[in-house]
Design a protein around this motif. Structure first.
Motif, mmCIF file in Angstrom:
data_model
loop_
_atom_site.group_PDB
_atom_site.id
_atom_site.type_symbol
_atom_site.label_atom_id
_atom_site.label_comp_id
_atom_site.label_asym_id
_atom_site.label_seq_id
_atom_site.Cartn_x
_atom_site.Cartn_y
_atom_site.Cartn_z
ATOM 1 N N CYS A 24 0.858 -1.177 0.000
ATOM 2 C CA CYS A 24 0.000 0.000 0.000
ATOM 3 C C CYS A 24 0.897 1.230 0.000
ATOM 4 O O CYS A 24 1.195 1.789 1.053
ATOM 5 C CB CYS A 24 -0.908 0.015 1.229
ATOM 6 S SG CYS A 24 -2.215 -1.198 1.175
ATOM 7 N N SER A 25 1.366 1.603 -1.154
ATOM 8 C CA SER A 25 2.236 2.765 -1.242
ATOM 9 C C SER A 25 1.408 3.989 -1.601
ATOM 10 O O SER A 25 0.263 3.883 -2.014
ATOM 11 C CB SER A 25 3.325 2.526 -2.285
ATOM 12 O OG SER A 25 2.731 2.321 -3.548
ATOM 13 N N SER A 26 1.999 5.150 -1.457
ATOM 14 C CA SER A 26 1.288 6.371 -1.784
ATOM 15 C C SER A 26 1.556 6.771 -3.228
ATOM 16 O O SER A 26 2.563 6.404 -3.814
ATOM 17 C CB SER A 26 1.704 7.498 -0.840
ATOM 18 O OG SER A 26 3.057 7.823 -1.035
ATOM 19 N N LEU A 27 0.632 7.521 -3.789
ATOM 20 C CA LEU A 27 0.764 8.040 -5.148
ATOM 21 C C LEU A 27 1.115 9.518 -5.043
ATOM 22 O O LEU A 27 0.358 10.308 -4.485
ATOM 23 C CB LEU A 27 -0.552 7.858 -5.913
ATOM 24 C CG LEU A 27 -1.040 6.436 -6.077
ATOM 25 C CD1 LEU A 27 -2.467 6.431 -6.630
ATOM 26 C CD2 LEU A 27 -0.115 5.668 -6.982
ATOM 27 N N LYS A 28 2.242 9.902 -5.566
ATOM 28 C CA LYS A 28 2.668 11.295 -5.511
ATOM 29 C C LYS A 28 1.917 12.104 -6.563
ATOM 30 O O LYS A 28 1.832 11.715 -7.723
ATOM 31 C CB LYS A 28 4.176 11.419 -5.728
ATOM 32 C CG LYS A 28 4.982 10.686 -4.665
ATOM 33 C CD LYS A 28 4.675 11.216 -3.277
ATOM 34 C CE LYS A 28 5.458 10.458 -2.232
ATOM 35 N NZ LYS A 28 5.046 10.758 -0.890
ATOM 36 N N THR A 29 1.381 13.250 -6.140
ATOM 37 C CA THR A 29 0.578 14.090 -7.018
ATOM 38 C C THR A 29 1.400 15.165 -7.715
ATOM 39 O O THR A 29 0.888 15.834 -8.605
ATOM 40 C CB THR A 29 -0.527 14.789 -6.216
ATOM 41 O OG1 THR A 29 0.077 15.662 -5.260
ATOM 42 C CG2 THR A 29 -1.424 13.795 -5.528
ATOM 43 N N GLU A 30 2.643 15.354 -7.292
ATOM 44 C CA GLU A 30 3.509 16.433 -7.780
ATOM 45 C C GLU A 30 2.983 17.803 -7.365
ATOM 46 O O GLU A 30 3.428 18.821 -7.866
ATOM 47 C CB GLU A 30 3.684 16.377 -9.309
ATOM 48 C CG GLU A 30 4.196 15.048 -9.827
ATOM 49 C CD GLU A 30 5.563 14.663 -9.278
ATOM 50 O OE1 GLU A 30 6.384 15.549 -9.032
ATOM 51 O OE2 GLU A 30 5.786 13.453 -9.085
ATOM 52 N N CYS A 31 2.002 17.824 -6.468
ATOM 53 C CA CYS A 31 1.508 19.056 -5.868
ATOM 54 C C CYS A 31 2.124 19.100 -4.473
ATOM 55 O O CYS A 31 1.744 18.322 -3.594
ATOM 56 C CB CYS A 31 -0.010 19.051 -5.807
ATOM 57 S SG CYS A 31 -0.713 20.496 -4.987
ATOM 58 N N THR A 61 -8.355 18.341 -10.441
ATOM 59 C CA THR A 61 -8.452 16.883 -10.438
ATOM 60 C C THR A 61 -7.776 16.273 -11.657
ATOM 61 O O THR A 61 -6.989 15.327 -11.533
ATOM 62 C CB THR A 61 -9.929 16.442 -10.384
ATOM 63 O OG1 THR A 61 -10.524 16.992 -9.212
ATOM 64 C CG2 THR A 61 -10.049 14.940 -10.372
ATOM 65 N N VAL A 62 -8.044 16.794 -12.824
ATOM 66 C CA VAL A 62 -7.446 16.256 -14.055
ATOM 67 C C VAL A 62 -5.927 16.443 -14.033
ATOM 68 O O VAL A 62 -5.181 15.543 -14.423
ATOM 69 C CB VAL A 62 -8.086 16.891 -15.301
ATOM 70 C CG1 VAL A 62 -7.331 16.516 -16.564
ATOM 71 C CG2 VAL A 62 -9.545 16.460 -15.420
ATOM 72 N N ASN A 63 -5.454 17.576 -13.551
ATOM 73 C CA ASN A 63 -4.006 17.795 -13.455
ATOM 74 C C ASN A 63 -3.360 16.825 -12.470
ATOM 75 O O ASN A 63 -2.283 16.277 -12.745
ATOM 76 C CB ASN A 63 -3.694 19.234 -13.052
ATOM 77 C CG ASN A 63 -3.902 20.211 -14.179
ATOM 78 O OD1 ASN A 63 -3.742 19.864 -15.345
ATOM 79 N ND2 ASN A 63 -4.272 21.428 -13.842
#
Length: 90
Positions: A24-31, A61-63
């Motif tokens: 269960c890793s995290s997803l980086k959003t680059e935000c 959301t799309v970004n």
């Protein structure tokens, strides 16, 4: 460009990915602020984004999804439900 799947295909892919997932890793959003505050988006979680009309919820959301999708493996997927816009509008 983008693949359009039936709900049954999406369900099968989702069930397959859950059955074969061992982490269960995290997803980086680059935000930066979201990644620092939330430590990225956590897998197997449901996120809601709410705000007043016309402030850019769909654009944000799309970004975010575009940024996340660049780091996904071949067998990983993102599912977006929009209750106010069609797939063409998004």
């Amino acid at each position: 460009m983008y693949e359009i799947n039936t709900l049954a295909e999406i369900k099968a892919k989702f069930e397959h990915s859950i059955a074969h997932s061992d982490s269960c890793s995290s997803l980086k959003t680059e935000c930066k602020i979201m990644d620092e505050t939330l430590n990225g988006l956590q897998t197997r979680q449901l996120y809601f984004l709410g705000a007043r009309p016309g402030v850019g919820k769909t654009t944000l959301t799309v970004n975010l999804l575009d940024n996340i999708s660049k780091n996904l493996n071949e067998n990983e997927y993102i599912l977006l439900f929009s209750l106010e816009m069609s797939k063409i509008d998004i």
